[in-house]
Design an enzyme around this catalytic site. Structure first.
Site, PDB file in Angstrom:
ATOM      1  N   MET A  78       0.820  -1.217   0.000  1.00  0.00           N
ATOM      2  CA  MET A  78       0.000   0.000   0.000  1.00  0.00           C
ATOM      3  C   MET A  78       0.857   1.272   0.000  1.00  0.00           C
ATOM      4  SD  MET A  78      -3.010  -1.136   2.661  1.00  0.00           S
ATOM      5  CE  MET A  78      -4.007   0.328   2.366  1.00  0.00           C
ATOM      6  N   ASP A 237      -2.737  -4.898   0.495  1.00  0.00           N
ATOM      7  CA  ASP A 237      -2.284  -6.212   0.964  1.00  0.00           C
ATOM      8  C   ASP A 237      -2.989  -6.685   2.235  1.00  0.00           C
ATOM      9  OD1 ASP A 237      -0.982  -4.312   2.529  1.00  0.00           O
ATOM     10  OD2 ASP A 237       1.030  -4.978   2.014  1.00  0.00           O
TER      11      ASP A 237
END
Length: 490
Positions: A78, A237
């Protein structure tokens, strides 16, 4: 039909091939470099990601019936910033989630714009790893690159774009940019203005289980895939890993003991804690989640074992630990600074309580317990919002330790469920692809059918009581030494 999950990590891309019954047919991993051009900086080349994905897709599907491939989706690191020019060429290396160059911009956002305004606009406050401070950094430090920027994307979304030709992102990953209105699931006009960009410079927003388009014909031809393959938005994720562990719906919890550590709590309703100690993000199931993220979790144990003790025999070291809940040594696990709940990049790892009779096993135990106590810091905040958490899934490298799972169950006072297939974001990505292709009616249905619990660690009431006492002492240490960290931090 077959579904592909692409887990775009920091050290490698991991690709997973799954069928509609949840069976994993193949897993392939491709590594790529990580660059540190200056102290505290962390970058990667998006071109390296793309090359790894294409090589991985070819290897992953070499022995399968490619006509059965229906969808591709993602879990991805991210916060990273990918900047494209008007020709869709990468302008500069991507600035990653663990890059520390943006403290000046982070302080500006939190202190000048103000945390209350940021929370109003985005449901979160600024952290050095988030994307908005990176945009401001490029605007201030690389104005020529900023002026050339046509599109700002997140890492996994760059891969989705290369596969589909669509500028896209999903609600969970967008939540970590600090330019996204999480509650209303749209771009924040106020934050875009603060960053000096327009809505035309950010991607279209999708739910994680929605198809953004189909695979580009030229890419399909190179891979030997049908041109009908759907490219699905995917998730950040942690949200993708939560899908992969069945942490969807209301009041579900997942703890990840990876390099970093997270406690992830799913909720049907939007909520923000008053101090913004937890991230309030949209979830891949269509609802919301709260997440506490600590920057060092299993990496604390790896550091202690590899660098300090000098051994790879992790299990043997843990076998020497006998008396849980009675250790007089405490460890603050802030080796990389800390995010949740302290948001302090200057926090540092700290041992306290050693005496002449302290043993090596006591120190090892303190490391494991320190990570568990730090997870409880975030757990307590989620509970304070009225979220009732009775059990948690667990994943990540640290979850392979039976002792660590037992410690966490008793430090938190909840049941810890171990699942059959622990493949994290890649499995969650494949599940999202299956939902988008109609294999399942919803993410919750997919999780209910595919995620199987194979073991549960039960808390012991007597040990829970002991750990409540130890946690009360642990919770006093950081506030006491906080002022020292600014002085001793290099």
């Amino acid at each position: 039909m077959l579904y592909i999950g692409v887990d775009l990590g920091t050290s490698a891309v991991k690709l997973l091939l799954m069928d509609g019954e949840g069976r994993i047919h193949n897993i392939v991993s491709k590594e790529y470099p990580l660059y540190f051009p200056h102290p505290g900086w962390s970058e990667q080349k998006p071109e390296d990601w793309w090359n790894g994905v294409m090589e991985g897709l070819k290897e992953l599907t070499a022995d399968c019936d490619k006509s059965q491939i229906a969808g591709i989706s993602f879990g991805g690191q991210m916060h990273g910033m990918v900047a494209l020019d008007e020709n869709d060429e990468v302008i500069r290396p991507a600035i990653l989630w663990n890059d520390g160059r943006t403290q000046k911009q982070t302080d500006y956002l939190n202190q000048v714009i103000g945390k209350d305004k940021l929370s109003e606009y985005t449901a979160n406050i600024a952290f050095a790893g988030f994307t908005a401070p990176k945009i401001l950094w490029m605007k201030e430090e690389e104005p020529e690159n900023f002026a050339r920027t046509k599109m700002i994307m997140l890492p996994k979304d760059y891969i989705a774009f290369k596969l589909s030709g669509v500028y896209c992102t999903d609600v969970s990953d967008a939540s970590g940019m600090l330019i996204f209105d999480v509650k209303n699931k749209c771009w924040s006009k106020e934050m875009l203005e603060i960053c000096g960009i327009t809505e035309e410079q950010v991607p279209k927003i999708f739910e994680s289980y929605e198809a953004v388009g189909t695979i580009l014909p030229e890419v399909a031809k190179e891979l030997g895939f049908p041109e009908t393959v759907k490219i699905v938005a995917g998730a950040g994720d942690n949200a993708a890993a939560a899908v992969g562990t069945g942490t969807v719906g209301d009041g579900m919890c997942n703890i990840s003991l990876g390099t970093s550590g997270t406690i992830f709590v799913s909720s049907k309703n939007f909520g923000v804690d008053k101090n913004n100690a937890l991230h309030a993000f949209a979830h891949a199931d269509g609802h919301y989640h709260l997440m506490g993220c600590m920057l060092s979790a299993a990496s604390c144990n790896k550091w202690w074992m590899d660098e300090i003790i000098g051994t790879k025999e992790y299990a043997a070291e843990q076998a020497k630990i006998e008396k849980l809940g009675e250790n007089h040594v405490f460890f603050l696990p802030y080796l990389m600074g800390e995010r949740s709940p302290h948001n302090n990049p200057n926090a540092r790892g700290t041992f306290i309580g050693m005496t002449m009779d302290t043993t090596r096993a006591d120190m090892t135990q303190a490391v494991l317990e320190g990570v568990a106590f730090a997870i409880r810091d975030s757990f307590e905040i989620a509970k304070s919002l009225g979220i009732n958490i009775e059990r948690t899934k667990i994943c990540g490298g640290g979850a392979k330790s039976p002792l660590w799972k037992k410690i966490i169950a008793n430090v938190l006072g909840i049941k810890v469920d171990v699942i059959e297939s622990e493949e994290g974001p890649g499995y969650g990505g494949a599940m999202l692809a299956a939902v988008a292709c109609g294999e399942f009616a919803s993410v919750e249905e997919a999780a209910a059918k595919l995620v199987k619990v194979v073991d549960t660690v039960e808390p012991d009431p007597e040990l829970v009581e002991k750990y409540n006492d130890r946690y009360a002492k642990f919770a006093k240490i950081y506030p006491t030494v906080k002022g020292l960290f600014d002085e001793v931090t290099i």
